[in-house]
Design a protein around this motif. Structure first.
Motif, PDB file in Angstrom:
ATOM      1  N   GLN A 563     -16.452   3.546  -6.481  1.00 57.53           N
ATOM      2  CA  GLN A 563     -15.340   2.655  -6.780  1.00 57.53           C
ATOM      3  C   GLN A 563     -14.655   2.250  -5.482  1.00 57.53           C
ATOM      4  O   GLN A 563     -14.631   3.022  -4.524  1.00 57.53           O
ATOM      5  N   PRO A 564     -14.068   1.036  -5.445  1.00 52.81           N
ATOM      6  CA  PRO A 564     -13.362   0.614  -4.225  1.00 52.81           C
ATOM      7  C   PRO A 564     -12.011   1.309  -4.094  1.00 52.81           C
ATOM      8  O   PRO A 564     -11.470   1.837  -5.071  1.00 52.81           O
ATOM      9  N   LEU A 565     -11.470   1.301  -2.874  1.00 51.35           N
ATOM     10  CA  LEU A 565     -10.153   1.875  -2.599  1.00 51.35           C
ATOM     11  C   LEU A 565      -9.500   1.040  -1.514  1.00 51.35           C
ATOM     12  O   LEU A 565     -10.134   0.717  -0.498  1.00 51.35           O
ATOM     13  N   ALA A 566      -8.237   0.674  -1.741  1.00 52.50           N
ATOM     14  CA  ALA A 566      -7.501  -0.144  -0.774  1.00 52.50           C
ATOM     15  C   ALA A 566      -6.477   0.712  -0.036  1.00 52.50           C
ATOM     16  O   ALA A 566      -5.791   1.527  -0.655  1.00 52.50           O
ATOM     17  N   LEU A 567      -6.382   0.531   1.293  1.00 50.69           N
ATOM     18  CA  LEU A 567      -5.405   1.235   2.112  1.00 50.69           C
ATOM     19  C   LEU A 567      -4.474   0.215   2.755  1.00 50.69           C
ATOM     20  O   LEU A 567      -4.935  -0.753   3.372  1.00 50.69           O
ATOM     21  N   MET A 568      -3.165   0.409   2.605  1.00 48.99           N
ATOM     22  CA  MET A 568      -2.165  -0.497   3.167  1.00 48.99           C
ATOM     23  C   MET A 568      -1.409   0.205   4.276  1.00 48.99           C
ATOM     24  O   MET A 568      -0.966   1.342   4.104  1.00 48.99           O
ATOM     25  N   PHE A 569      -1.278  -0.450   5.409  1.00 41.53           N
ATOM     26  CA  PHE A 569      -0.454   0.024   6.532  1.00 41.53           C
ATOM     27  C   PHE A 569       0.797  -0.837   6.557  1.00 41.53           C
ATOM     28  O   PHE A 569       0.727  -2.054   6.747  1.00 41.53           O
ATOM     29  N   ILE A 570       1.958  -0.231   6.313  1.00 42.07           N
ATOM     30  CA  ILE A 570       3.222  -0.966   6.150  1.00 42.07           C
ATOM     31  C   ILE A 570       4.141  -0.643   7.321  1.00 42.07           C
ATOM     32  O   ILE A 570       4.392   0.535   7.612  1.00 42.07           O
ATOM     33  N   ASP A 571       4.653  -1.681   7.952  1.00 43.12           N
ATOM     34  CA  ASP A 571       5.635  -1.532   9.026  1.00 43.12           C
ATOM     35  C   ASP A 571       6.848  -2.380   8.662  1.00 43.12           C
ATOM     36  O   ASP A 571       6.726  -3.573   8.350  1.00 43.12           O
ATOM     37  N   LEU A 572       8.033  -1.756   8.682  1.00 42.44           N
ATOM     38  CA  LEU A 572       9.257  -2.468   8.309  1.00 42.44           C
ATOM     39  C   LEU A 572       9.714  -3.358   9.466  1.00 42.44           C
ATOM     40  O   LEU A 572       9.819  -2.911  10.613  1.00 42.44           O
ATOM     41  N   ASP A 573      10.003  -4.608   9.144  1.00 43.07           N
ATOM     42  CA  ASP A 573      10.493  -5.567  10.145  1.00 43.07           C
ATOM     43  C   ASP A 573      12.015  -5.470  10.242  1.00 43.07           C
ATOM     44  O   ASP A 573      12.710  -5.327   9.224  1.00 43.07           O
ATOM     45  N   PHE A 574      12.518  -5.555  11.449  1.00 40.48           N
ATOM     46  CA  PHE A 574      13.954  -5.592  11.726  1.00 40.48           C
ATOM     47  C   PHE A 574      14.656  -4.278  11.380  1.00 40.48           C
ATOM     48  O   PHE A 574      15.884  -4.239  11.252  1.00 40.48           O
ATOM     49  N   PHE A 575      13.887  -3.200  11.233  1.00 38.51           N
ATOM     50  CA  PHE A 575      14.536  -1.914  10.912  1.00 38.51           C
ATOM     51  C   PHE A 575      15.327  -1.400  12.122  1.00 38.51           C
ATOM     52  O   PHE A 575      16.390  -0.810  11.971  1.00 38.51           O
ATOM     53  N   VAL A 618      -0.050   3.332   2.053  1.00 38.67           N
ATOM     54  CA  VAL A 618      -0.252   3.395   0.602  1.00 38.67           C
ATOM     55  C   VAL A 618      -1.739   3.234   0.325  1.00 38.67           C
ATOM     56  O   VAL A 618      -2.385   2.359   0.915  1.00 38.67           O
ATOM     57  N   PHE A 619      -2.299   4.091  -0.554  1.00 35.92           N
ATOM     58  CA  PHE A 619      -3.671   3.824  -1.005  1.00 35.92           C
ATOM     59  C   PHE A 619      -3.651   3.510  -2.496  1.00 35.92           C
ATOM     60  O   PHE A 619      -2.904   4.103  -3.272  1.00 35.92           O
ATOM     61  N   ILE A 620      -4.450   2.507  -2.869  1.00 36.65           N
ATOM     62  CA  ILE A 620      -4.544   2.011  -4.248  1.00 36.65           C
ATOM     63  C   ILE A 620      -5.951   2.307  -4.752  1.00 36.65           C
ATOM     64  O   ILE A 620      -6.941   1.838  -4.172  1.00 36.65           O
ATOM     65  N   CYS A 621      -6.059   3.072  -5.817  1.00 33.88           N
ATOM     66  CA  CYS A 621      -7.366   3.462  -6.363  1.00 33.88           C
ATOM     67  C   CYS A 621      -7.950   2.325  -7.202  1.00 33.88           C
ATOM     68  O   CYS A 621      -7.227   1.561  -7.842  1.00 33.88           O
ATOM     69  N   LYS A 622      -9.271   2.228  -7.181  1.00 33.88           N
ATOM     70  CA  LYS A 622     -10.012   1.270  -8.017  1.00 33.88           C
ATOM     71  C   LYS A 622      -9.485  -0.145  -7.832  1.00 33.88           C
ATOM     72  O   LYS A 622      -9.281  -0.891  -8.793  1.00 33.88           O
ATOM     73  N   SER A 659      -6.974  -2.686   4.370  1.00 35.16           N
ATOM     74  CA  SER A 659      -8.415  -2.485   4.557  1.00 35.16           C
ATOM     75  C   SER A 659      -8.992  -1.943   3.259  1.00 35.16           C
ATOM     76  O   SER A 659      -8.304  -1.254   2.507  1.00 35.16           O
ATOM     77  N   ILE A 660     -10.262  -2.279   2.980  1.00 34.07           N
ATOM     78  CA  ILE A 660     -10.902  -1.953   1.701  1.00 34.07           C
ATOM     79  C   ILE A 660     -12.098  -1.050   1.949  1.00 34.07           C
ATOM     80  O   ILE A 660     -12.934  -1.323   2.826  1.00 34.07           O
ATOM     81  N   TYR A 661     -12.160   0.038   1.194  1.00 32.01           N
ATOM     82  CA  TYR A 661     -13.355   0.900   1.183  1.00 32.01           C
ATOM     83  C   TYR A 661     -14.262   0.406   0.049  1.00 32.01           C
ATOM     84  O   TYR A 661     -13.800   0.131  -1.057  1.00 32.01           O
TER      85      TYR A 661
END
Length: 701
Positions: A563-575, A618-622, A659-661
């Motif tokens: 199954q695919p898995l999505a990984l998100m790298f989040i950086d807050l702007d103006f923090f 954040v990782f999102i399953c399937k 990025s997507i696995y």
């Protein structure tokens, strides 16, 4: 021969045969049943001792695995760190772990570091112990965990060995970690407390089995042995060492109380039955009148009819008021007594059947691995009410400051209702229990008339509980000689009384519950500490190391399920501007709000973690690329909503790289690099957006 003489002869012959048959039958059935109950009791005690031993071994395995799969231990085996030794290899640490020796061994099986706790003082391992550890490691596989008993000269140790690995539990082992607990008087006492009988635990001595080789062979095969003596029953079992050699011999001696009671009952029953028969025979011999034969014939017919099982509830018809009528009434009285005895025996068997079922259910339950103290106390309370016929059962533990007793669970059987959160003063309960116990010298307190105890009734009213009128058993929960709490079991009606088997059942459950509940309390404390070590203190999200562990595990699941898995790298702007202009308190509040918004938008199987500063992952399953991009845009919109802090609206945005696995990468590190590269493009393009990773970005990076 006269009819009266014939009748007398026949009655005497029948009387002798009946008495002999009743005596032999009662002796065989009742005594055999009691003997089987006693044998089963000894076998259950042997099983409890084995369970207590394996429970202690399992606890040591948990501690050994926690230490061996720890990054600090792994780093220590690579480079010796005095700070690690001064912080962890201390006398208090070994005492808290309830072990005597901890040893680190390198890949060659040689001692790397080891300390021992001798009379409360930390000391280095002796030269002999170091040699024995090296010899033991030379015979074992480094990567093969092992636990059990270890015999060294006249000493026997309980030990657990695990390979030293990173916290992920994978990778190249750097050696082995061993924890050892000496089988001393305290350890033996802990095992002995699990048996509801006198138990003796001793080191195996070959001289004790000279001439008893068959017995030793059966014990080696793991067969528990039970020997029935005239006054007691002797149970024996053997605990073997890790190399299958005899280690500890456990003997249980249980007095034959049930058997002796049954024998007394048989003798008493036969005595009274014989007296009744003799009286009846004398009446027949004296009564030599013309109507004797006919009345005896009718009486004989009635007795034969009553003797049938289908007519056992009927009674002999009484004619007149003479001696024959007295015999008839005596027979009816005897039949009534037999019926009462049968009903009482059926009631005892019914109670013991339920008690045995509940004990088997409790002793075979996997309470440690389930690890829920609330569910465990509920199950114990339900078992106590079901097996003893009680209306209410509750389990209380004292607070750490010894001021209050907190109720873990209160079960009211008539309504099948559980309650918790109740509290009573610890001082009142403890003083009352100790004062009454000094008068009665018993292991539990029985209050026969609770309505006559104003202090007890006052506590019941203050707790808002329904008043019960039956007697009460208060059984203490002990741990290492300290009174930690009570199990309180209450009958509903004044006429309800406590039978001896019910009291024994309550005591047996209390002993078993004491061990289980104390273990669960320790496990809860351990789980809380583990949660604190894996959670970001500010946002309550998984920290970087724990998130990486979760991501690695989820990536394995995705690989197995294809199954695919999505990984998100989040950086807050103006923090940084919020931190500089509004202060760090405002910045901390913003991070907490962002964390809550991220969690509110994720599904149950998805996970968000704080990596550091204003960076999240954040990782999102399937999830496919299009689905992940849609979710990321929703997250950006959620983060952009104004945050109200001290009546001031704070605004910020987010840059998210995806990025997507397996299309972008199939390893954790590569997947993170791809997501970071995509996020960098968002930053480069003006921030506040979402970017999927592409091969062009990989070439550019």
């Amino acid at each position: 021969m006269k009819i009266s003489q014939s009748i007398t002869f026949v009655i005497l012959a029948v009387l002798i045969l009946v008495l002999g048959g009743v005596y032999l039958g009662a002796r065989f059935l009742i005594l055999n049943e009691f003997q089987q109950l006693e044998r089963s009791s000894v076998e259950r005690n042997l099983v409890r001792l084995h369970q207590a031993y394996f429970g202690r071994l399992k606890e040591m395995n948990i501690f050994t695995q926690d230490w061996s799969e720890w990054d600090d231990s792994y780093a220590y085996m690579q480079h010796r760190d005095p700070l690690y030794e001064s912080s962890n290899l201390t006398a208090s640490t070994l005492a808290n772990l309830n072990i005597d020796i901890i040893a680190y061994l390198d890949l060659d099986g040689q001692l790397y570091t080891g300390v021992a706790l001798e009379k409360g003082v930390l000391a280095p391992l002796s030269f002999k112990m170091s040699q024995e550890l090296a010899r033991y490691m030379s015979e074992q596989l480094v990567y093969h965990p092992q636990a059990g008993l270890w015999r060294l000269d006249d000493e026997i140790y309980l030990f657990s060995r695990k390979p030293i690995l990173p916290s992920s539990g994978k990778g190249r082992a750097m050696g082995s970690l061993m924890m050892l607990k000496r089988v001393d008087a305290q350890f033996k006492s802990e095992l002995q407390q699990s048996a509801a009988a006198t138990a003796s635990i001793s080191r195996f001595n070959p001289e004790d089995f000279i001439g008893r080789e068959p017995l030793l062979a059966r014990l080696r095969r793991g067969e528990n042995q039970v020997f029935i003596k005239q006054e007691y029953i002797h149970g024996m079992t053997l605990l073997r060492t890790y190399d299958k050699q005899p280690g500890l011999v456990i003997d249980i001696y249980q007095p034959r109380e049930f058997y002796l009671l049954g024998r007394k009952m048989v003798y008493s029953f036969f005595f009274y039955l014989s007296i009744g028969g003799l009286i009846y025979a004398l009446v027949v011999l004296v009564t030599l009148h013309g109507y004797v034969s006919s009345r005896l014939l009718r009486l004989s017919r009635n007795l034969k009819l009553v003797g049938d099982e289908e007519h056992s509830q009927q009674r002999v018809k009484v004619e007149g008021h003479d001696e024959i009528a007295d015999v008839a009434r005596s027979c009816n009285h005897m039949l009534d007594g037999l019926e009462i005895m049968r009903r009482e025996k059926d009631a005892v068997e019914q109670r013991q059947r339920i008690q045995n079922e509940e004990l088997v259910s409790l002793t075979t339950g996997d309470w440690i691995s389930k690890g829920s103290l609330v569910n465990t106390t509920r199950r114990f309370n339900e078992a106590l009410c079901r097996a003893s016929g009680a209306a209410r059962s509750s389990i209380w533990f004292c607070s750490k400051d010894k001021e209050l007793m907190h109720c873990k669970d209160l079960y009211f059987a008539p309504e099948d209702e559980h309650r918790s959160g109740l509290s009573i003063p610890y001082r009142l309960v403890k003083e009352r229990y100790q004062r009454r116990m000094s008068d009665f010298h018993q292991s539990s307190l029985i209050i026969l008339e609770p309505l006559m105890d104003p202090r007890l009734q006052g506590m019941v009213r203050n707790l808002g509980l329904e008043t019960l009128y039956g007697s009460v058993i208060i059984s203490p929960i002990h741990h290492k000689g300290e009174l930690l709490g009570f199990i309180v079991v209450e009958k509903e009606r004044v006429t309800d009384r406590w039978y001896s088997d019910e009291q024994s059942f309550v005591l047996a459950v209390t002993d078993f519950a004491s061990q289980i509940m104390m273990t669960l309390l320790k496990l809860e404390t351990h789980q809380k500490l583990k949660l604190q070590a894996s959670t970001d203190e500010l946002t309550k999200l998984p920290n970087r190391s724990y998130f990486m562990e979760l991501l690695s595990s989820q990536l394995q699941v995705a690989e197995e399920m294809e199954q695919p898995l999505a990984l998100m790298f989040i950086d807050l702007d103006f923090f940084k501007a919020i931190n500089d202009n509004e202060g760090h308190a405002a910045g901390d509040f913003v991070l907490q709000v962002v964390a809550q918004r991220l969690k509110s938008r994720l599904r149950r199987d998805d996970c968000a973690g704080r990596i550091g500063g204003d960076e999240f992952m954040v990782f999102i399953c399937k999830s496919s690329a299009s689905e992940a991009e849609l979710i990321a845009k929703q997250l950006v919109s959620e983060i952009e909503r104004p945050i109200i802090y001290e009546e001031k609206a704070l605004s910020l945005s987010a840059s998210i790289g995806i990025s997507i696995y397996p299309q972008d990468a199939d390893k954790v590190e590569q997947l993170i690099e791809c997501a970071d590269a995509a996020m960098y493009l968002v930053k480069k393009g003006g921030r506040q957006g979402v970017q999927l990773f592409t091969k062009d970005e990989e070439e550019e990076s």
